[in-house]
Design a protein around this motif. Structure first.
Motif, short mmCIF file in Angstrom:
data_model
loop_
_atom_site.label_atom_id
_atom_site.label_comp_id
_atom_site.label_asym_id
_atom_site.label_seq_id
_atom_site.Cartn_x
_atom_site.Cartn_y
_atom_site.Cartn_z
N SER A 359 0.70 -1.35 0.00
CA SER A 359 0.05 -0.03 0.13
C SER A 359 1.03 1.13 0.11
O SER A 359 0.49 2.12 -0.93
CB SER A 359 -0.94 -0.05 1.35
N GLN A 360 2.01 1.19 0.76
CA GLN A 360 2.82 2.32 0.82
C GLN A 360 3.65 2.61 -0.44
O GLN A 360 3.90 3.72 -0.70
CB GLN A 360 3.74 2.56 2.01
N PHE A 361 3.99 1.60 -1.05
CA PHE A 361 4.55 1.53 -2.42
C PHE A 361 3.83 2.16 -3.26
O PHE A 361 4.32 3.40 -3.93
CB PHE A 361 5.13 0.22 -2.64
N THR A 362 2.59 1.94 -3.54
CA THR A 362 1.57 2.50 -4.49
C THR A 362 1.37 3.89 -4.23
O THR A 362 1.31 4.73 -4.95
CB THR A 362 0.34 1.66 -4.66
N THR A 363 1.20 4.34 -2.66
CA THR A 363 1.20 5.52 -2.38
C THR A 363 2.40 6.59 -2.82
O THR A 363 2.19 7.74 -3.34
CB THR A 363 0.93 5.79 -0.89
N ALA A 364 3.56 5.79 -2.45
CA ALA A 364 4.88 6.74 -3.05
C ALA A 364 4.87 6.63 -4.38
O ALA A 364 5.10 7.94 -4.87
CB ALA A 364 5.94 5.89 -2.48
N ALA A 365 4.31 6.13 -5.12
CA ALA A 365 4.53 5.78 -6.63
C ALA A 365 3.78 7.14 -7.11
O ALA A 365 3.88 7.61 -8.27
CB ALA A 365 4.22 4.52 -7.29
N GLY A 373 10.56 10.06 -14.50
CA GLY A 373 9.38 11.04 -14.54
C GLY A 373 8.23 10.66 -13.51
O GLY A 373 8.70 9.98 -12.70
N ALA A 374 6.93 10.98 -13.71
CA ALA A 374 6.06 10.61 -12.87
C ALA A 374 5.73 9.11 -13.01
O ALA A 374 5.55 8.58 -13.94
CB ALA A 374 4.77 11.45 -13.07
N THR A 375 5.73 8.49 -11.81
CA THR A 375 5.42 7.11 -11.85
C THR A 375 4.28 6.69 -11.32
O THR A 375 3.81 5.40 -10.65
CB THR A 375 6.69 6.33 -10.92
N SER A 376 3.12 7.54 -11.19
CA SER A 376 1.70 7.32 -10.77
C SER A 376 1.19 5.83 -11.44
O SER A 376 1.46 5.62 -12.64
CB SER A 376 0.93 8.39 -11.04
N LEU A 377 0.46 5.18 -10.71
CA LEU A 377 -0.05 3.63 -11.07
C LEU A 377 -1.56 3.59 -11.31
O LEU A 377 -2.22 4.44 -10.47
CB LEU A 377 0.57 2.62 -10.22
N ASN A 378 -2.27 3.08 -12.08
CA ASN A 378 -3.54 3.07 -12.31
C ASN A 378 -3.98 1.80 -11.33
O ASN A 378 -3.32 1.42 -10.47
CB ASN A 378 -3.79 2.69 -13.69
N ALA A 379 -5.28 1.55 -11.66
CA ALA A 379 -5.98 0.78 -10.74
C ALA A 379 -5.52 -0.74 -10.56
O ALA A 379 -5.54 -1.32 -9.62
CB ALA A 379 -7.38 0.64 -10.73
N ALA A 380 -4.77 -1.09 -11.63
CA ALA A 380 -4.40 -2.28 -11.76
C ALA A 380 -2.77 -2.46 -11.28
O ALA A 380 -2.10 -3.43 -11.38
CB ALA A 380 -4.39 -2.72 -13.32
N GLY A 381 -2.13 -1.37 -10.84
CA GLY A 381 -0.79 -1.26 -10.47
C GLY A 381 0.33 -1.15 -11.48
O GLY A 381 1.19 -1.52 -11.61
N ASP A 382 -0.40 -0.65 -12.60
CA ASP A 382 0.64 -0.42 -13.70
C ASP A 382 0.89 1.18 -14.14
O ASP A 382 -0.02 1.90 -13.55
CB ASP A 382 -0.02 -1.01 -15.13
N ARG A 383 1.99 1.27 -14.69
CA ARG A 383 2.17 2.77 -14.79
C ARG A 383 0.95 3.58 -15.84
O ARG A 383 0.58 2.98 -16.75
CB ARG A 383 3.56 3.15 -15.62
N ASN A 384 0.64 4.63 -15.24
CA ASN A 384 -0.57 5.28 -15.93
C ASN A 384 -0.16 5.87 -17.35
O ASN A 384 -1.05 5.71 -18.14
CB ASN A 384 -0.87 6.48 -14.97
N ASN A 385 1.00 6.21 -17.68
CA ASN A 385 1.33 6.80 -18.86
C ASN A 385 2.64 6.77 -19.10
O ASN A 385 3.63 6.27 -18.21
CB ASN A 385 0.77 8.34 -18.96
N GLY A 386 3.04 7.09 -20.33
CA GLY A 386 4.63 7.25 -20.61
C GLY A 386 4.76 7.51 -22.12
O GLY A 386 3.71 7.04 -23.01
N ASN A 387 5.89 8.00 -22.59
CA ASN A 387 6.37 8.29 -23.67
C ASN A 387 7.17 7.10 -24.55
O ASN A 387 7.54 6.35 -23.52
CB ASN A 387 7.01 9.74 -23.90
N PHE A 388 7.22 7.08 -25.60
CA PHE A 388 7.93 6.12 -26.34
C PHE A 388 9.09 6.82 -27.28
O PHE A 388 8.73 7.69 -27.85
CB PHE A 388 7.23 4.99 -27.14
#
Length: 418
Positions: A359-365, A373-388
């Motif tokens: 829980s604290q890991f996802t909160t930190a992310a 960059g920003a490491t925010s995760l979605n509901a499945a615990g995967d990175r929300n966005n990213g460039n290629f």
């Protein structure tokens, strides 16, 4: 032993120090020692001697450097914690990865960075969920593993986003008909499925394609099938509008060497995915690299933001100095993952509570901005966005080298050539 919590404000101050230190320039020196501190192992599940060892080597270096930097910062904060890296070689083999995960768990590891592939992640998932082992993959992309509330977290965009980037460059190149060719593992299957759907939705023709075994080394029969489908596509739309979409790992070397003598397979463009981009195995094989150049083989991979270079450039340089290989964003995600693990332990108060630790890991992310960059995760615990970034091989003097040839922003859908 679990240390008593310090005040929330003191922890926040310490975490702020950690986050700020993540982007510093130059090398740190680990001046802290175990002493009376709680020893905390951060695991690493990397392919060091098997397929995709390019990423394995840079991931190992990234984790070791992150641990050095974390300990150097913690020395000033008197947190009562000291971190160490515990790394196992998975050889990109799911069964070996499971054995390695069990070995890390037996050593007391609660957070392991990795594994690299979705096939490995899928094989470890049940064990990790049942035994309180948190997996933080830097490069697993399979949509089939996007499951809420499990112990698999992923610091990379999933196959749905990568397929958007792959489709974007193929459309920009005027491709209207593709022949998919993919490895039979969860990650590459997911990319093949997602790319098929994206190209179909874009109005392109998608052939049946072909899946090959993860243990295949000779591709003569498979390439005969691909050739037949390429010929049919050429007859329908022409050579310039036909392409082969390859989702693979280092076996791309054998595929390209087998295809190199065929004029039909060498007459159309080929595209790849993140498992081949920046592969040193492909770069160092003259015959395979020459074919890749001939067919304009370009591959998208999770990219770094140039405007954030103050955060990642010095870290990337240190990883290269240690591993001898230029790191990609996946390797930098290992570095960020270790810092997030440290932050999670700070707020949890130490070892022994994996549920709260996750829980604290996802909160930190969700509030962290690191090298990637920003490491925010979605509901499945995967990175929300990213460039290629798109990478392709080119001949520089007498040697082949990977060069970035373009970038794609998934939020703005803008493709920029270089």
């Amino acid at each position: 032993m679990t240390f008593a919590r310090t005040s929330r404000s003191r922890l926040i101050s310490t975490v702020a120090l950690l986050v700020a230190a993540a982007g510093f320039a130059g090398c740190s020196e680990d001046t802290s020692g175990p002493g009376d501190s709680e020893e905390i192992l951060i695991g690493g599940l990397f392919s060091l001697t098997g397929n995709w060892a390019t990423l394995g080597a840079t991931s190992k270096a990234a984790l070791e450097l992150a641990v050095e930097d974390i300990n150097a910062s913690l020395a000033a904060g008197n947190t009562g914690m000291h971190f160490q890296a515990a790394i196992e070689d998975t050889k990109l083999d799911p069964s070996i990865a499971l054995t390695a995960a069990k070995a890390l768990k037996a050593k007391g590891v609660e957070i392991a960075i990795g594994p690299q592939s979705s096939a490995e992640a899928g094989a470890l998932k049940s064990y990790a969920d049942a035994n309180g082992l948190i997996l933080v993959s830097q490069s697993s992309t399979a949509g089939s593993l996007a499951i809420a509330n499990d112990n698999l977290l992923r610091l990379t965009p999933g196959d749905s986003l990568e397929s958007i980037a792959l489709t974007a460059i193929m459309k920009a190149d005027g491709i209207t008909s593709i022949v998919p060719f993919w490895r039979a593992d969860a990650g590459n299957q997911g990319l093949a499925i997602a790319t098929r759907a994206r190209m179909t939705a874009a109005g392109a023709t998608v052939s049946a394609g072909l899946e090959y075994s993860t243990t295949e080394t000779s591709f003569t029969t498979q390439l005969a099938t691909i050739k037949s489908q390429v010929q049919a596509s050429i007859a329908a739309v022409g050579t310039a509008k036909t392409a082969v979409a390859l989702a693979a790992f280092d076996e791309a070397v054998n595929i390209f060497k087998a295809a190199a003598s065929d004029p039909v397979l060498g007459s159309v463009k080929w595209y790849g995915t993140d498992g081949v981009a920046l592969s040193t195995a492909l770069e160092n094989d003259v015959a395979a690299a020459a074919f890749a150049v001939k067919v304009g083989f370009a591959s998208p991979i999770f990219g770094l933001d140039d405007t954030n270079s103050a955060k990642w450039a010095s870290v990337a340089a240190r990883i290269k100095a240690k591993a001898g290989i230029d790191p990609d964003a996946f390797a930098l995600a290992v570095y960020d993952g270790a810092w997030l693990a440290a932050e999670a332990y700070l707020f949890t108060g130490g070892k022994g509570n994996p549920t709260q630790l996750r829980s604290q890991f996802t909160t930190a992310a969700n509030s962290f901005f690191g090298a990637t960059g920003a490491t925010s995760l979605n509901a499945a615990g995967d990175r929300n966005n990213g460039n290629f970034d798109y990478f392709a091989l080119s001949l520089v003097g007498s040697a082949y080298d990977w060069k970035r040839v373009g970038q794609f922003n998934t939020q703005t859908a803008v493709l920029r050539r270089q």
